[in-house]
Write a protein that holds these residues in place. Sequence first.
Motif, PDB file in Angstrom:
ATOM      1  N   LYS A   3      -8.566  -4.546   1.108  1.00 43.04           N
ATOM      2  CA  LYS A   3      -7.503  -4.176   0.167  1.00 43.04           C
ATOM      3  C   LYS A   3      -7.303  -5.333  -0.667  1.00 43.04           C
ATOM      4  O   LYS A   3      -7.105  -5.116  -1.925  1.00 43.04           O
ATOM      5  CB  LYS A   3      -6.191  -3.932   1.349  1.00 43.04           C
ATOM      6  CG  LYS A   3      -4.904  -3.999   0.219  1.00 43.04           C
ATOM      7  CD  LYS A   3      -3.547  -3.727   1.080  1.00 43.04           C
ATOM      8  CE  LYS A   3      -2.501  -3.894   0.264  1.00 43.04           C
ATOM      9  NZ  LYS A   3      -1.038  -3.734   1.153  1.00 43.04           N
ATOM     10  N   LEU A 151       0.504   1.115  -2.523  1.00 40.66           N
ATOM     11  CA  LEU A 151      -0.261   0.531  -1.617  1.00 40.66           C
ATOM     12  C   LEU A 151       0.053  -0.991  -1.230  1.00 40.66           C
ATOM     13  O   LEU A 151      -0.630  -1.392  -0.324  1.00 40.66           O
ATOM     14  CB  LEU A 151      -1.884   0.450  -2.539  1.00 40.66           C
ATOM     15  CG  LEU A 151      -2.664   1.786  -2.526  1.00 40.66           C
ATOM     16  CD1 LEU A 151      -3.689   1.301  -3.406  1.00 40.66           C
ATOM     17  CD2 LEU A 151      -2.531   2.530  -1.370  1.00 40.66           C
ATOM     18  N   HIS A 152       1.113  -1.449  -1.596  1.00 42.01           N
ATOM     19  CA  HIS A 152       1.670  -2.614  -1.120  1.00 42.01           C
ATOM     20  C   HIS A 152       2.258  -2.534   0.124  1.00 42.01           C
ATOM     21  O   HIS A 152       2.445  -3.501   0.789  1.00 42.01           O
ATOM     22  CB  HIS A 152       2.769  -3.258  -2.122  1.00 42.01           C
ATOM     23  CG  HIS A 152       3.902  -2.479  -2.086  1.00 42.01           C
ATOM     24  ND1 HIS A 152       4.195  -1.307  -2.740  1.00 42.01           N
ATOM     25  CD2 HIS A 152       5.282  -2.715  -1.353  1.00 42.01           C
ATOM     26  CE1 HIS A 152       5.432  -0.855  -2.430  1.00 42.01           C
ATOM     27  NE2 HIS A 152       6.028  -1.759  -1.814  1.00 42.01           N
ATOM     28  N   ASP A 153       2.667  -1.188   0.785  1.00 37.77           N
ATOM     29  CA  ASP A 153       3.267  -1.172   1.905  1.00 37.77           C
ATOM     30  C   ASP A 153       2.178  -1.138   2.826  1.00 37.77           C
ATOM     31  O   ASP A 153       1.351  -0.031   3.229  1.00 37.77           O
ATOM     32  CB  ASP A 153       3.709   0.199   1.874  1.00 37.77           C
ATOM     33  CG  ASP A 153       4.447   0.750   3.392  1.00 37.77           C
ATOM     34  OD1 ASP A 153       4.297  -0.054   4.188  1.00 37.77           O
ATOM     35  OD2 ASP A 153       4.894   1.787   3.271  1.00 37.77           O
ATOM     36  N   ASP A 154       1.875  -2.163   3.775  1.00 41.49           N
ATOM     37  CA  ASP A 154       0.935  -2.565   4.569  1.00 41.49           C
ATOM     38  C   ASP A 154       0.742  -1.456   5.660  1.00 41.49           C
ATOM     39  O   ASP A 154      -0.397  -0.980   6.220  1.00 41.49           O
ATOM     40  CB  ASP A 154       0.969  -3.873   5.030  1.00 41.49           C
ATOM     41  CG  ASP A 154       0.389  -4.918   4.340  1.00 41.49           C
ATOM     42  OD1 ASP A 154      -0.137  -4.604   3.194  1.00 41.49           O
ATOM     43  OD2 ASP A 154       0.949  -6.107   4.282  1.00 41.49           O
ATOM     44  N   TYR A 157      -0.506   1.908   4.386  1.00 43.52           N
ATOM     45  CA  TYR A 157      -1.629   1.640   3.463  1.00 43.52           C
ATOM     46  C   TYR A 157      -2.708   2.763   3.380  1.00 43.52           C
ATOM     47  O   TYR A 157      -3.092   3.500   2.351  1.00 43.52           O
ATOM     48  CB  TYR A 157      -2.200   0.452   3.553  1.00 43.52           C
ATOM     49  CG  TYR A 157      -3.599  -0.030   2.641  1.00 43.52           C
ATOM     50  CD1 TYR A 157      -3.433  -0.294   1.299  1.00 43.52           C
ATOM     51  CD2 TYR A 157      -4.890  -0.113   3.155  1.00 43.52           C
ATOM     52  CE1 TYR A 157      -4.337  -0.252   0.414  1.00 43.52           C
ATOM     53  CE2 TYR A 157      -5.821  -0.200   2.528  1.00 43.52           C
ATOM     54  CZ  TYR A 157      -5.686  -0.459   1.258  1.00 43.52           C
ATOM     55  OH  TYR A 157      -6.717  -0.718   0.208  1.00 43.52           O
TER      56      TYR A 157
END
Length: 220
Positions: A3, A151-154, A157
């Motif tokens: 990522k 996609l910042h939401d781990d 993701y």
Amino acid sequence: MSKSSFDYELYAGAGSMLGSLIYNYPNDIELINQLKTDEFAQAWPRFDNSTLEETSISKLDSYLNAWQATDAELTELQLDFGQLFIGPNSLKAVPWGSFYLSSTRLLNDKSTLELSKFYDSVGIKLECRANEPIDHFAFYMQTLGYMLNNLHDDMNYLQNLRHIDILLKKHLLPWSDQFLNNLLAAANTDFYQAIAGLSKVYLDNLTMMIERIMMANNLK
């Protein structure tokens, strides 16, 4: 590919901008004035340094440098937008996916319903003009921008990555190249020719990046 090596914010911003430039009618000279002031062409990210990318950036740069903010230039750009996307005669670059995916060239056909169901399943709600099909190319690009920013939401993701992969491969890529080829061939201004070329490069490279990350995470 991890990522951390994927600049998803860069791709999010680029996709949203391309969608906006294809969707919004050039009402006045301020749009191009601002792009010229911002040195938009030179600031555009290089995704693969391909011939198409360099040619498109060069065309856009030349167009913006030559822009004198005259009524004649604006009229030319508006006429180009009209013959490409809104008519009144047959459109040179129909921007709705169902036109390409339907054997009878119908809008709001089966593919549009499938896209609507997909959006519902992932919690995406589009704000469209009244009675406007949701499968406009620009809406796809702006939706990709939104999904890429997610996609910042781990924690979610990989799930969000799957959703992007589905949107691309099942709903957009089966017709987008034909649309962009039509746009490249029919655009009378270097401005829309450049936007078409940059959109092709963008989608090719985004698809490749998503594919690599999916494989690296054993999602294939």
